[in-house]
Design an enzyme around this catalytic site. Structure first.
Site, PDB file in Angstrom:
ATOM      1  N   LYS A  16     -16.316  11.769  12.442  1.00 37.77           N
ATOM      2  CA  LYS A  16     -17.302  12.432  11.584  1.00 37.77           C
ATOM      3  C   LYS A  16     -18.527  11.540  11.337  1.00 37.77           C
ATOM      4  O   LYS A  16     -18.512  10.344  11.634  1.00 37.77           O
ATOM      5  CB  LYS A  16     -16.621  12.836  10.264  1.00 37.77           C
ATOM      6  CG  LYS A  16     -15.553  13.926  10.441  1.00 37.77           C
ATOM      7  CD  LYS A  16     -15.034  14.403   9.082  1.00 37.77           C
ATOM      8  CE  LYS A  16     -14.021  15.522   9.230  1.00 37.77           C
ATOM      9  NZ  LYS A  16     -13.583  16.058   7.906  1.00 37.77           N
ATOM     10  N   TYR A  56     -15.710  25.576  11.133  1.00 38.74           N
ATOM     11  CA  TYR A  56     -14.937  25.604   9.896  1.00 38.74           C
ATOM     12  C   TYR A  56     -14.830  27.015   9.307  1.00 38.74           C
ATOM     13  O   TYR A  56     -14.637  27.169   8.094  1.00 38.74           O
ATOM     14  CB  TYR A  56     -15.551  24.643   8.881  1.00 38.74           C
ATOM     15  CG  TYR A  56     -15.195  23.180   9.128  1.00 38.74           C
ATOM     16  CD1 TYR A  56     -13.879  22.740   9.039  1.00 38.74           C
ATOM     17  CD2 TYR A  56     -16.179  22.237   9.429  1.00 38.74           C
ATOM     18  CE1 TYR A  56     -13.540  21.411   9.247  1.00 38.74           C
ATOM     19  CE2 TYR A  56     -15.854  20.897   9.635  1.00 38.74           C
ATOM     20  CZ  TYR A  56     -14.527  20.493   9.535  1.00 38.74           C
ATOM     21  OH  TYR A  56     -14.200  19.170   9.736  1.00 38.74           O
ATOM     22  N   ASN A 119     -14.612  11.767   5.232  1.00 39.74           N
ATOM     23  CA  ASN A 119     -13.259  11.256   5.480  1.00 39.74           C
ATOM     24  C   ASN A 119     -12.994  10.888   6.939  1.00 39.74           C
ATOM     25  O   ASN A 119     -11.874  10.949   7.417  1.00 39.74           O
ATOM     26  CB  ASN A 119     -12.200  12.198   4.900  1.00 39.74           C
ATOM     27  CG  ASN A 119     -12.155  13.549   5.572  1.00 39.74           C
ATOM     28  OD1 ASN A 119     -12.962  13.835   6.445  1.00 39.74           O
ATOM     29  ND2 ASN A 119     -11.205  14.372   5.182  1.00 39.74           N
ATOM     30  N   HIS A 122     -11.620  14.275  11.963  1.00 37.96           N
ATOM     31  CA  HIS A 122     -10.967  15.585  11.966  1.00 37.96           C
ATOM     32  C   HIS A 122      -9.906  15.570  13.055  1.00 37.96           C
ATOM     33  O   HIS A 122     -10.112  14.953  14.100  1.00 37.96           O
ATOM     34  CB  HIS A 122     -11.961  16.711  12.277  1.00 37.96           C
ATOM     35  CG  HIS A 122     -11.282  17.982  12.716  1.00 37.96           C
ATOM     36  ND1 HIS A 122     -10.781  18.874  11.811  1.00 37.96           N
ATOM     37  CD2 HIS A 122     -10.962  18.450  13.948  1.00 37.96           C
ATOM     38  CE1 HIS A 122     -10.180  19.861  12.490  1.00 37.96           C
ATOM     39  NE2 HIS A 122     -10.284  19.623  13.787  1.00 37.96           N
ATOM     40  N   GLU A 133     -10.225  24.885  19.112  1.00 40.73           N
ATOM     41  CA  GLU A 133     -11.222  23.847  18.851  1.00 40.73           C
ATOM     42  C   GLU A 133     -11.652  23.144  20.143  1.00 40.73           C
ATOM     43  O   GLU A 133     -12.840  22.833  20.319  1.00 40.73           O
ATOM     44  CB  GLU A 133     -10.664  22.852  17.829  1.00 40.73           C
ATOM     45  CG  GLU A 133     -10.492  23.502  16.452  1.00 40.73           C
ATOM     46  CD  GLU A 133      -9.726  22.660  15.454  1.00 40.73           C
ATOM     47  OE1 GLU A 133      -9.325  21.519  15.787  1.00 40.73           O
ATOM     48  OE2 GLU A 133      -9.522  23.147  14.328  1.00 40.73           O
TER      49      GLU A 133
HETATM   50  P1  RTP Z   1      -9.914  18.232   8.993  1.00 42.61           P
HETATM   51  O1  RTP Z   1      -9.779  19.726   9.158  1.00 42.61           O
HETATM   52  O2  RTP Z   1     -11.354  17.770   8.827  1.00 42.61           O
HETATM   53  O3  RTP Z   1      -9.160  17.467  10.021  1.00 42.61           O
HETATM   54  O4  RTP Z   1      -9.216  17.803   7.633  1.00 42.61           O
HETATM   55  P2  RTP Z   1      -7.873  18.336   7.023  1.00 42.61           P
HETATM   56  O5  RTP Z   1      -7.186  19.277   7.967  1.00 42.61           O
HETATM   57  O6  RTP Z   1      -7.129  17.142   6.541  1.00 42.61           O
HETATM   58  O7  RTP Z   1      -8.428  19.150   5.781  1.00 42.61           O
HETATM   59  P3  RTP Z   1      -8.810  20.711   5.645  1.00 42.61           P
HETATM   60  O8  RTP Z   1      -7.987  21.271   4.551  1.00 42.61           O
HETATM   61  O9  RTP Z   1      -8.770  21.392   6.981  1.00 42.61           O
HETATM   62  O10 RTP Z   1     -10.313  20.624   5.154  1.00 42.61           O
HETATM   63  C1  RTP Z   1     -11.366  20.396   6.059  1.00 42.61           C
HETATM   64  C2  RTP Z   1     -12.304  19.352   5.494  1.00 42.61           C
HETATM   65  O11 RTP Z   1     -12.937  19.879   4.334  1.00 42.61           O
HETATM   66  C3  RTP Z   1     -13.134  18.839   3.398  1.00 42.61           C
HETATM   67  N1  RTP Z   1     -12.453  19.176   2.166  1.00 42.61           N
HETATM   68  N2  RTP Z   1     -12.997  18.985   1.014  1.00 42.61           N
HETATM   69  N3  RTP Z   1     -13.519  18.870  -1.753  1.00 42.61           N
HETATM   70  C4  RTP Z   1     -12.353  19.347  -1.335  1.00 42.61           C
HETATM   71  O12 RTP Z   1     -11.489  19.733  -2.058  1.00 42.61           O
HETATM   72  C5  RTP Z   1     -12.122  19.386   0.104  1.00 42.61           C
HETATM   73  N4  RTP Z   1     -11.037  19.835   0.697  1.00 42.61           N
HETATM   74  C6  RTP Z   1     -11.248  19.693   2.009  1.00 42.61           C
HETATM   75  C7  RTP Z   1     -12.557  17.580   3.968  1.00 42.61           C
HETATM   76  O13 RTP Z   1     -13.612  16.810   4.539  1.00 42.61           O
HETATM   77  C8  RTP Z   1     -11.615  18.077   5.037  1.00 42.61           C
HETATM   78  O14 RTP Z   1     -11.468  17.107   6.053  1.00 42.61           O
HETATM   79 MG    MG Z   2      -8.114  20.954   8.842  1.00 41.92          MG
END
Ligand code: RTP
Ligand code: MG
Length: 146
Positions: A16, A56, A119, A122, A133
């Site tokens: 990222k 997204y 973070n 991804h 993806e």
């Molecule tokens: P990613 O998709 O980026 O690999 O991350 P992840 O599966 O661990 O998390 P996901 O639930 O898919 O959320 C995608 C990205 O959105 C941001 N996020 N912000 N502020 C918040 O509560 C929140 N929750 C998620 C994060 O950058 C996350 O990586």
């Molecule tokens: Mg995710």
């Protein structure tokens, strides 16, 4: 006895904008390589608003969606396809929890992420999302069997 081998999978990964800006692309790629994942496709891109929103789309009703899209378009990212035994889960383990405050020691997010938004990486969370993806960013001829 059953076949206990783990299937060779492909998963999709993004370094990222925060991690690109911190100049740790190589350190993150090294984590993949040291843990049995091969980089079989890789490029640096700048996401447009439309490309980030489409990527997204599953989160578009979530309150954090506008901030997520703004962040993902704030600078270049590296996108890659990782291949290896159980690659989808292995990559998720290497990444650590979404919130770096909850990420286990030694994970990519524990070591390089600054916040839940910034973070560092991804990674696809399931075979279906990995296939979607990968195809969203790479033509089949850009993925190099090795
Ligand atoms: P990613 O998709 O980026 O690999 O991350 P992840 O599966 O661990 O998390 P996901 O639930 O898919 O959320 C995608 C990205 O959105 C941001 N996020 N912000 N502020 C918040 O509560 C929140 N929750 C998620 C994060 O950058 C996350 O990586
Ligand atoms: Mg995710």
């Amino acid at each position: 006895l059953g076949d206990l081998s783990v299937a060779i999978e492909r998963t999709f990964s993004i370094v990222k904008p925060d991690a690109v800006a911190k100049n740790v692309i190589g350190e993150i790629y090294s984590r993949f390589e040291k843990n049995g994942l091969k980089i079989v496709a890789s490029k640096m891109v700048r996401l447009s608003q439309e490309k980030a929103e489409g990527f997204y789309a599953e989160h578009k009703e979530r309150p954090f969606f506008p901030a997520l899209v703004e962040f993902m378009t704030s600078g270049p990212v590296c996108v890659q396809v990782l291949e290896g035994e159980g690659a989808i889960l292995k990559n998720r383990e290497l990444m650590g929890a979404t919130n770096p405050k909850e990420a286990a020691a030694g994970t990519i997010r524990a070591d390089f992420a600054s916040s839940i938004d910034a973070n560092a990486v991804h990674g696809s969370d399931a075979p279906e999302s990995a296939a979607r993806e990968i195809a969203y960013f790479f033509a089949e001829e850009e993925i190099c069997a090795r």
